[in-house]
Design an enzyme around this catalytic site. Structure first.
Site, mmCIF file in Angstrom:
data_model
loop_
_atom_site.group_PDB
_atom_site.id
_atom_site.type_symbol
_atom_site.label_atom_id
_atom_site.label_comp_id
_atom_site.label_asym_id
_atom_site.label_seq_id
_atom_site.Cartn_x
_atom_site.Cartn_y
_atom_site.Cartn_z
ATOM 1 N N ASN A 39 -8.900 -3.440 0.889
ATOM 2 C CA ASN A 39 -8.248 -4.186 -0.345
ATOM 3 C C ASN A 39 -8.318 -3.112 -1.524
ATOM 4 O O ASN A 39 -8.811 -2.158 -1.786
ATOM 5 C CB ASN A 39 -9.140 -5.249 -0.700
ATOM 6 C CG ASN A 39 -10.691 -4.909 -0.728
ATOM 7 O OD1 ASN A 39 -11.235 -4.108 -0.089
ATOM 8 N ND2 ASN A 39 -11.664 -5.661 -1.630
ATOM 9 N N GLU A 41 -7.666 -3.436 -5.302
ATOM 10 C CA GLU A 41 -7.428 -4.252 -6.418
ATOM 11 C C GLU A 41 -6.637 -3.783 -7.734
ATOM 12 O O GLU A 41 -6.434 -2.563 -7.931
ATOM 13 C CB GLU A 41 -8.913 -4.666 -6.936
ATOM 14 C CG GLU A 41 -9.626 -5.527 -5.704
ATOM 15 C CD GLU A 41 -11.084 -5.923 -6.168
ATOM 16 O OE1 GLU A 41 -11.741 -5.427 -7.039
ATOM 17 O OE2 GLU A 41 -11.558 -6.779 -5.090
ATOM 18 N N CYS A 50 -4.977 -7.580 -0.213
ATOM 19 C CA CYS A 50 -6.040 -7.629 0.775
ATOM 20 C C CYS A 50 -6.053 -6.793 1.704
ATOM 21 O O CYS A 50 -4.985 -6.173 2.097
ATOM 22 C CB CYS A 50 -6.147 -8.987 1.358
ATOM 23 S SG CYS A 50 -6.538 -10.608 0.625
ATOM 24 N N GLU A 52 -6.205 -6.924 5.009
ATOM 25 C CA GLU A 52 -5.370 -7.191 6.113
ATOM 26 C C GLU A 52 -3.796 -6.869 5.845
ATOM 27 O O GLU A 52 -3.173 -6.512 6.744
ATOM 28 C CB GLU A 52 -5.468 -8.907 6.509
ATOM 29 C CG GLU A 52 -6.651 -8.997 6.801
ATOM 30 C CD GLU A 52 -7.741 -9.547 5.749
ATOM 31 O OE1 GLU A 52 -7.703 -8.912 4.601
ATOM 32 O OE2 GLU A 52 -8.620 -10.509 5.830
ATOM 33 N N CYS A 83 -8.587 -14.660 4.015
ATOM 34 C CA CYS A 83 -7.947 -15.762 3.089
ATOM 35 C C CYS A 83 -6.815 -16.448 3.727
ATOM 36 O O CYS A 83 -6.290 -15.860 4.797
ATOM 37 C CB CYS A 83 -7.631 -15.085 1.798
ATOM 38 S SG CYS A 83 -5.785 -14.197 1.775
ATOM 39 N N CYS A 86 -3.677 -14.384 4.122
ATOM 40 C CA CYS A 86 -3.595 -13.105 5.282
ATOM 41 C C CYS A 86 -3.609 -13.768 6.704
ATOM 42 O O CYS A 86 -3.140 -13.369 7.505
ATOM 43 C CB CYS A 86 -4.970 -12.590 5.189
ATOM 44 S SG CYS A 86 -4.871 -11.207 3.661
HETATM 45 N N1 THU Z 1 -10.418 -9.789 0.555
HETATM 46 C C1 THU Z 1 -9.600 -9.160 1.511
HETATM 47 O O1 THU Z 1 -9.410 -7.791 1.418
HETATM 48 N N2 THU Z 1 -9.582 -9.727 2.840
HETATM 49 C C2 THU Z 1 -10.360 -10.954 3.080
HETATM 50 O O2 THU Z 1 -9.991 -11.312 4.209
HETATM 51 C C3 THU Z 1 -10.994 -11.566 2.017
HETATM 52 C C4 THU Z 1 -10.902 -11.103 0.677
HETATM 53 C C5 THU Z 1 -10.574 -8.903 -0.780
HETATM 54 C C6 THU Z 1 -9.683 -9.430 -1.946
HETATM 55 C C7 THU Z 1 -10.383 -8.796 -3.120
HETATM 56 O O3 THU Z 1 -10.204 -7.699 -3.357
HETATM 57 C C8 THU Z 1 -11.724 -9.033 -2.588
HETATM 58 O O4 THU Z 1 -11.824 -9.229 -1.259
HETATM 59 C C9 THU Z 1 -12.518 -10.372 -3.162
HETATM 60 O O5 THU Z 1 -11.798 -11.555 -3.095
#
Ligand code: THU
Length: 130
Positions: A39, A41, A50, A52, A83, A86
């Site tokens: 991920n 941000e 994300c 994925e 999520c 994804c």
């Molecule tokens: N996140 C992912 O990268 N993948 C997931 O399957 C769930 C959530 C990340 C997005 C964000 O940077 C952090 O987790 C919190 O939501």
């Protein structure tokens, strides 16, 4: 290296200064090659991506469009669920029975499939009337 080990290793590189929730993902392409993602941000929160999505982007950039296996890991109390967005992204390149391993850094794991993660998914057939 197993797909889960690849996801665990790459997770260290996640950029998550806002949520502090690092996620690592790995997908295996039909060639057998492993693609990793984390991920990433952003201070403008909705611009974050994300893990994925990163792994899928790496696979497509390498010229592959078929996922045969997925692994996702995070330091969560239960195996980290992808999520909704994804799930749709994984469904684009995986099959209904493509195996997905969701894991915690503590060693819990949940084995599921792309199809079970997104029942009733939107696909090409829904555009047949156009
Ligand atoms: N996140 C992912 O990268 N993948 C997931 O399957 C769930 C959530 C990340 C997005 C964000 O940077 C952090 O987790 C919190 O939501």
């Amino acid at each position: 290296m197993s797909l889960l080990d690849a996801a665990r290793e790459v997770r260290e590189n996640a950029y998550a200064p806002y949520s502090k929730f690092k996620v690592g993902a790995a997908v295996r392409g039909a060639s057998g090659t492993i693609y990793r993602g984390v991920n990433v941000e952003n201070v403008a929160y909705p611009e974050g991506t994300c893990a994925e999505a990163g792994a899928i982007a790496a696979m497509v950039a390498a010229g592959e469009t078929e996922i045969t296996e997925v692994a996702v890991i995070a330091d969560s109390p239960t195996p980290v669920p992808p999520c909704g967005g994804c799930r749709q992204k994984l469904a684009e390149f995986g099959r209904h029975d493509t195996p997905v391993t969701l894991a915690t850094t503590e060693g819990d794991r949940l084995d599921t499939t792309v199809g079970d993660l997104l029942p009733g998914r939107f696909d090409m057939s829904h555009m047949d009337n156009t």
